[in-house]
Design an enzyme around this catalytic site. Sequence first.
Site, mmCIF file in Angstrom:
data_model
loop_
_atom_site.group_PDB
_atom_site.id
_atom_site.type_symbol
_atom_site.label_atom_id
_atom_site.label_comp_id
_atom_site.label_asym_id
_atom_site.label_seq_id
_atom_site.Cartn_x
_atom_site.Cartn_y
_atom_site.Cartn_z
ATOM 1 C CB CYS A 2 -0.710 0.049 1.316
ATOM 2 S SG CYS A 2 -1.778 -1.509 1.407
ATOM 3 N NE ARG A 27 3.974 2.229 -1.653
ATOM 4 C CZ ARG A 27 5.322 1.771 -1.733
ATOM 5 N NH1 ARG A 27 6.201 2.362 -2.478
ATOM 6 N NH2 ARG A 27 5.915 1.103 -0.851
ATOM 7 C CD1 TRP A 72 -3.050 -4.586 -5.209
ATOM 8 C CD2 TRP A 72 -2.093 -5.671 -3.667
ATOM 9 N NE1 TRP A 72 -3.141 -5.723 -5.917
ATOM 10 C CE2 TRP A 72 -2.311 -6.613 -5.120
ATOM 11 C CE3 TRP A 72 -1.454 -6.461 -2.439
ATOM 12 C CZ2 TRP A 72 -2.014 -7.916 -4.994
ATOM 13 C CZ3 TRP A 72 -1.228 -7.868 -2.840
ATOM 14 C CH2 TRP A 72 -1.531 -8.400 -3.985
ATOM 15 C CG ASN A 98 3.839 -0.739 2.631
ATOM 16 O OD1 ASN A 98 4.802 -0.381 2.300
ATOM 17 N ND2 ASN A 98 3.282 -1.634 1.972
ATOM 18 N N GLY A 99 2.240 -3.334 4.384
ATOM 19 C CA GLY A 99 3.314 -4.449 4.522
ATOM 20 C C GLY A 99 2.057 -5.781 5.380
ATOM 21 C CD GLU A 465 6.659 -8.009 -20.880
ATOM 22 O OE1 GLU A 465 6.600 -8.785 -19.939
ATOM 23 O OE2 GLU A 465 6.188 -6.898 -20.853
ATOM 24 C CE LYS A 469 3.096 -6.337 -20.354
ATOM 25 N NZ LYS A 469 4.174 -5.767 -19.599
ATOM 26 C CD GLU A 472 0.081 -6.174 -16.026
ATOM 27 O OE1 GLU A 472 0.806 -6.347 -17.210
ATOM 28 O OE2 GLU A 472 0.428 -5.382 -15.277
ATOM 29 C CG HIS A 488 7.310 -31.997 -25.008
ATOM 30 N ND1 HIS A 488 7.538 -33.320 -25.224
ATOM 31 C CD2 HIS A 488 7.903 -31.233 -25.477
ATOM 32 C CE1 HIS A 488 8.402 -33.305 -26.184
ATOM 33 N NE2 HIS A 488 8.730 -32.069 -26.419
ATOM 34 C CE LYS A 587 4.422 1.013 -13.532
ATOM 35 N NZ LYS A 587 4.503 0.322 -14.729
#
Length: 592
Positions: A2, A27, A72, A98-99, A465, A469, A472, A488, A587
């Site tokens: 956060c 955050r 968050w 935060n944490g 990658e 994208k 997400e 496989h 982010k």
Amino acid sequence: MCGIFGYIGKDDPLKTCILGLEQLEYRGYDSTGIAGLVDGQIAVCKEVGKLSKLKEKLTLERLEIAIGHTRWATHGKVTPVNAHPHQDFQDSIALVHNGIIENYDALKDEMQKQGVRFQTETDTEVLTNLISKFYEGDLVAAVQKALSHVKGHFAFALLHKAHPGEIVVAARECPLSIGVDDERTESIISSDPNAFLGKKLNILFLRGDEIAKVERGKVSVFDKNLNPIAKKTERLDAGSGAPSKEGFEHFMLKEIHEQPSTIQKAYLGRFEDGLVQFESLSHDFRSASQVCFIGCGTSAHAGAIGALFLEDLAGIPSHYEIASEARYRLLPQNTLVVAISQSGETADTISAVREMKSRGFKVLGICNVKNSTLTRETDGCIFLKAGTEVSVCSTKAFTSQITVLYLFALYFSGKGNIDELKKIPAQIEKVLEQEPRIQHIAKKYSRYDNFFFMGRRYMFPTCMEAALKLKEISYVNANGYAAGELKHGPIALIDSNFPVIAFCANHQTEEKIVSNLQEVKARGAPILALAPEHLKGISKIADDVIWLPETTDPLSPFASTVAGQLFAYFVAKERGCDIDQPRNLAKSVTVE
Ligand code: M6R
């Protein structure tokens, strides 16, 4: 994880707190809240959702001091009651955190037996009540006693209605900075020193259970035994204000379009007289006999490409590890660890760096954000110079990371040139010119809910990658696979409803990927190929092709990545998703 913010000083604490939270929303944006003191009483306002929601429904008018939070969610659903700030059962304390308090359950049980009633599912409410329990008139002493009972990692700020002129803060492993102006008229607390609103401040960072009493223009810091400590302050460059979309509909699209210039910024001035020179490195890292790249998400994918660069361009054995796993791995002596992070605040990466350093490894950082935790904890840092990346979905940071990694491989090899690299910005322009076509193709594919992305060699991390994208920002299932691996097991999933996005730009393996495409075509998959111009035959196999400029294999990730970014962007747009702030994400992920 956060963002936390606090203000005491000459400016309006409420307005300043809102401005601070705007800078910290990266955050987390599950909920937002502010608490302050008014005439000796605590006032709180909190809302589920982004800061804009809180601003719309703000019930606070005037505060004497203020603390704020952007969340968050870790413990407890995204509900108004679980939003911070949290209060103790006596309504004397308001706290933002935060944490994670790892032993919150045991502490909660114990306090419940002592008659404390809890309103929320959060670990933060437990911490708040623990401090309240130990409070006997001295807020700092109460925090110190509480810390000795708490396991986990955290940074928090609290105010108490009997202490109108102070905010008490503490930190263990999570970042917390405090800034005071020269005139001693204000003090600011923030999870991120880049959220000091462009003010010129003398800044200190708390670590290792340090506790600080923050008053107007004054900070007193104590160690975990309550001994006063003199902390060194730093003067950081004032940030350059809030970034703008500059006419683009989303920050993501703007940042995609910035890439020809951000890539240039990453290499300009760093290659002189046939040699790579990184301006910020005082240490020579080249005595290492192997390199291990670590990072998370997009930064891990950059590390995977970095490992290929090191092996192919410098002949140095290299690999990458996801940061959250890296700390448990054994590394040969004389390994250089390269930690990659756009934000420099990712908890998994920071924890791995601390672990590697404690084992005696040299750690080099590659980072975009100046003054971030990573930049302070590594033995040296190379900056991306990409400018602020706002969109949660990382785009320009990735292409800057691989630019720096390409230079890094040349730095290690002591030879080579950047002639081909210098062509990349123009090649990306060519991909950007195809935007209307990519949008058209994306529209066609936006109805599917499952995708395979496949590639070989340089195209393997590139397709991972691109798949990241898509999932997400569009909330569709997209998995990046090494193309040779599909047969496989995963190929069992293929049918006419399961498109394959094939990344074909790696020359060395192009015949093999063409065969793999035949295999998925035979099973009915719709196929979109991203292919270099010479590979004309691919249009007989694929349903759609995005044509890419020709380059060398090591540089092939650039154009393919940009095409993949645009594809994901337009699929997400077609599906009506929140592109810059996708659900459930932040982010910067500051919990492990
Ligand atoms: O700031 P970092 O580069 O350390 O962040 C790592 C990941 O959280 C990040 O790359 C994430 O995967 C992105 N949202 C992907 O677009």
